[in-house]
Design an enzyme around this catalytic site. Structure first.
Site: not given
Ligand code: FES
Length: 211
Positions: A36, A38, A63, A107
């Site tokens: 993702c 992140d 998230c 995540c």
């Molecule tokens: Fe990226 Fe959860 S969608 S850490």
């Protein structure tokens, strides 16, 4: 449709424990998720005698699942020895949170990877690494897969920013395909040094930019 989060996940998301940074940390990590884009950062203070985690904090750019997992794993890790904390898995974290939707597995994997990378960083900084694998171009490339390219949110290898890697007699040279005055050049340099510079047989790391 909102994701079916447990009450516990929502509680840790709304009021996460151990959020923030430790300025004089003994070890730290920044990990990114290829799934993702992140990121999560983990900071450790470790008792040098007992190797117990005296303090731990995290910053999440992810998230709700990532924040909740960061909260629960820092709680699980605090007070544990590094060896004990190495055993913490994303399954344990997920169970401790009352389960996570399967689509959100990456995540919690990201948060646990952040913890494990911070422990590894401590061991490397303090000469505690037991398996002394010689550093090769491939080892460096693998490490660079954990350096994020902030332009895209993916790592610098996947986004083809790594132009060249050389390893010889304890010296590592990495060439990054960005101008030296690019706004992200200093942070990429710092991340490369952090990820590669503590390897047991590396004495010097040079990061060059192409223009
Ligand atoms: Fe990226 Fe959860 S969608 S850490």
């Amino acid at each position: 449709m909102p994701l079916p989060y447990s009450e516990l996940v929502m509680e840790h998301f709304r009021h996460p424990h151990n959020v923030g940074r430790i300025e004089d940390a003994d070890a730290k990590s920044v990990e990114g998720s290829p799934a993702c884009g992140d990121m999560v950062a983990v900071y450790l203070k470790v008792d040098p005698e007992t190797h117990r985690i005296a303090d731990i904090k995290f910053e999440s750019y992810g998230c709700a699942s990532n924040i909740a997992t960061g909260s629960i794993i820092t709680e699980l890790a605090k007070g544990k020895t590094l060896e004990e904390a190495k055993g913490i898995t994303w399954q344990q974290a997920s169970e401790a949170l009352g389960g996570l939707p399967p689509i959100k597995t990456h995540c919690s994997v990201l948060a646990v990877d952040g913890l494990q990378a911070a422990i590894q960083n401590y061991e490397e900084r303090h000469g505690l690494v037991k398996e002394r694998v010689p550093t090769t171009v491939e080892v460096v490339r693998k490490r660079l897969k954990r350096v994020m390219n902030p332009v895209t949110g993916l790592d610098v290898v996947r986004t083809k920013l790594v132009r060249d890697i050389e390893v010889a007699e304890g010296k590592v040279r990495v060439v990054i395909d960005l101008p030296a005055d690019h706004q992200f050049a200093p942070s990429i340099r710092e991340e490369v040094m952090e990820k590669v510079g503590h390897l047991w047989d590396v004495e010097q790391v040079t990061v060059e930019f192409t223009e």
